[in-house]
Design an enzyme around this catalytic site. Structure first.
Site, PDB file in Angstrom:
ATOM      1  N   ARG A 130       0.819  -1.219   0.000  1.00  0.00           N
ATOM      2  CA  ARG A 130       0.000   0.000   0.000  1.00  0.00           C
ATOM      3  C   ARG A 130       0.847   1.261   0.000  1.00  0.00           C
ATOM      4  O   ARG A 130       0.373   2.331  -0.312  1.00  0.00           O
ATOM      5  CB  ARG A 130      -0.914   0.034   1.229  1.00  0.00           C
ATOM      6  CG  ARG A 130      -1.861  -1.135   1.328  1.00  0.00           C
ATOM      7  CD  ARG A 130      -2.468  -1.210   2.707  1.00  0.00           C
ATOM      8  NE  ARG A 130      -1.387  -1.490   3.675  1.00  0.00           N
ATOM      9  CZ  ARG A 130      -1.533  -1.425   4.996  1.00  0.00           C
ATOM     10  NH1 ARG A 130      -2.679  -1.077   5.518  1.00  0.00           N
ATOM     11  NH2 ARG A 130      -0.522  -1.708   5.790  1.00  0.00           N
ATOM     12  N   HIS A 145      21.171  30.535   9.888  1.00  0.00           N
ATOM     13  CA  HIS A 145      20.367  31.285  10.844  1.00  0.00           C
ATOM     14  C   HIS A 145      20.508  30.762  12.271  1.00  0.00           C
ATOM     15  O   HIS A 145      20.731  29.574  12.483  1.00  0.00           O
ATOM     16  CB  HIS A 145      18.883  31.212  10.466  1.00  0.00           C
ATOM     17  CG  HIS A 145      18.607  31.658   9.071  1.00  0.00           C
ATOM     18  ND1 HIS A 145      17.674  31.045   8.268  1.00  0.00           N
ATOM     19  CD2 HIS A 145      19.138  32.650   8.312  1.00  0.00           C
ATOM     20  CE1 HIS A 145      17.627  31.637   7.089  1.00  0.00           C
ATOM     21  NE2 HIS A 145      18.520  32.622   7.090  1.00  0.00           N
ATOM     22  N   LYS A 149      16.494  22.597  16.913  1.00  0.00           N
ATOM     23  CA  LYS A 149      15.650  22.242  15.767  1.00  0.00           C
ATOM     24  C   LYS A 149      15.775  20.752  15.479  1.00  0.00           C
ATOM     25  O   LYS A 149      16.859  20.171  15.623  1.00  0.00           O
ATOM     26  CB  LYS A 149      16.056  23.030  14.518  1.00  0.00           C
ATOM     27  CG  LYS A 149      15.858  24.531  14.646  1.00  0.00           C
ATOM     28  CD  LYS A 149      16.344  25.266  13.417  1.00  0.00           C
ATOM     29  CE  LYS A 149      16.143  26.768  13.581  1.00  0.00           C
ATOM     30  NZ  LYS A 149      16.704  27.504  12.445  1.00  0.00           N
ATOM     31  N   TYR A 164      10.305  21.328  10.199  1.00  0.00           N
ATOM     32  CA  TYR A 164      11.133  21.268  11.392  1.00  0.00           C
ATOM     33  C   TYR A 164      10.384  21.702  12.636  1.00  0.00           C
ATOM     34  O   TYR A 164       9.493  22.528  12.601  1.00  0.00           O
ATOM     35  CB  TYR A 164      12.421  22.063  11.227  1.00  0.00           C
ATOM     36  CG  TYR A 164      12.296  23.527  10.856  1.00  0.00           C
ATOM     37  CD1 TYR A 164      12.553  24.521  11.789  1.00  0.00           C
ATOM     38  CD2 TYR A 164      11.951  23.905   9.559  1.00  0.00           C
ATOM     39  CE1 TYR A 164      12.481  25.864  11.443  1.00  0.00           C
ATOM     40  CE2 TYR A 164      11.874  25.240   9.214  1.00  0.00           C
ATOM     41  CZ  TYR A 164      12.138  26.212  10.153  1.00  0.00           C
ATOM     42  OH  TYR A 164      12.049  27.539   9.822  1.00  0.00           O
ATOM     43  N   LYS A 202      18.488  39.060   2.741  1.00  0.00           N
ATOM     44  CA  LYS A 202      18.912  38.993   4.144  1.00  0.00           C
ATOM     45  C   LYS A 202      20.118  38.064   4.302  1.00  0.00           C
ATOM     46  O   LYS A 202      21.065  38.380   5.016  1.00  0.00           O
ATOM     47  CB  LYS A 202      17.741  38.516   5.005  1.00  0.00           C
ATOM     48  CG  LYS A 202      18.063  38.294   6.459  1.00  0.00           C
ATOM     49  CD  LYS A 202      16.840  37.960   7.280  1.00  0.00           C
ATOM     50  CE  LYS A 202      16.369  36.549   7.005  1.00  0.00           C
ATOM     51  NZ  LYS A 202      15.299  36.120   7.920  1.00  0.00           N
ATOM     52  N   ASP A 203      20.091  36.923   3.621  1.00  0.00           N
ATOM     53  CA  ASP A 203      21.168  35.942   3.786  1.00  0.00           C
ATOM     54  C   ASP A 203      22.463  36.360   3.097  1.00  0.00           C
ATOM     55  O   ASP A 203      23.515  35.787   3.364  1.00  0.00           O
ATOM     56  CB  ASP A 203      20.720  34.568   3.282  1.00  0.00           C
ATOM     57  CG  ASP A 203      19.711  33.911   4.209  1.00  0.00           C
ATOM     58  OD1 ASP A 203      19.537  34.388   5.347  1.00  0.00           O
ATOM     59  OD2 ASP A 203      19.091  32.914   3.789  1.00  0.00           O
TER      60      ASP A 203
END
Length: 184
Positions: free
Chosen positions: A24, A62, A72, A131, A166-167
């Site tokens: 399945r 980050h 995380k 996450y 931003k990064d």
């Protein structure tokens, strides 16, 4: 029971859940608190996040400053990413070192990243990334390390990466160490 693999950096774990395939499809437990408790990690997960990213995207690196630091537990639902954690723990013998794992929706592996690390990923195949976080996102506490810092020399395994504005402007590891007084 899941297979838990330690990494060369203390505190980082890769988790391989037991998958039960049949005609399945398949079934697996995507999270069990006791996986980490058996490794001596006590985390209270309070927020789940999900994102979609196209192949070639790099997100990160980050982190959040205390008291909003986050552990995380990351995985992909579809696709494949190179997931990277950089040790920013003050006084850590592996400060400034990184470890990466390939998270793959066919293996359904997870990566545990404790607080005190910068985290990012590059998208090797279009991916839905999910996450758990141990703390709420708090914009004034956010920080980052420049994704392409030559001191880290991370091979993100993508050509012509797609990077947020931003990064592109986070601190280098050297600048972070100077401004933070030696780490998180």
């Amino acid at each position: 029971m899941a297979e838990i693999r330690s990494t060369p950096i203390s505190g980082l774990f890769e988790i391989f859940p037991r998958i039960f395939p049949d005609n399945r499809g398949y079934f697996f437990e995507s999270f069990r608190q006791d996986w980490l408790q058996n490794e001596g990690v006590e985390v209270n997960w309070i927020q789940d996040n999900q994102s979609f990213s196209q192949k070639g995207t790099v997100r990160g690196l980050h982190f959040q400053h205390a008291p909003f630091a986050q552990a995380k537990l990351v995985r992909v639902i579809t696709g494949k990413v190179l997931d990277v954690a950089v040790d920013l723990r003050k006084g850590s013998p592996t400060f400034g070192k990184y470890h990466s794992v390939v998270l793959d929706s066919e293996r359904n592996n997870l990566f545990y990243v404790p607080a005190g690390f910068a985290h990012g990923f590059s998208v090797l195949e279009d991916a839905i990334f999910a996450y758990k976080c141990s703390n709420y996102y708090h914009k004034p506490a956010e920080g980052g390390i420049l994704w392409n810092d030559p001191a880290l020399a991370i091979d993100w395994r993508v050509d012509n990466p797609i990077i947020s504005d931003k990064d592109k402007v986070w601190l280098t590891l050297k600048e972070f160490k100077t401004q933070s007084g030696g780490g998180l």
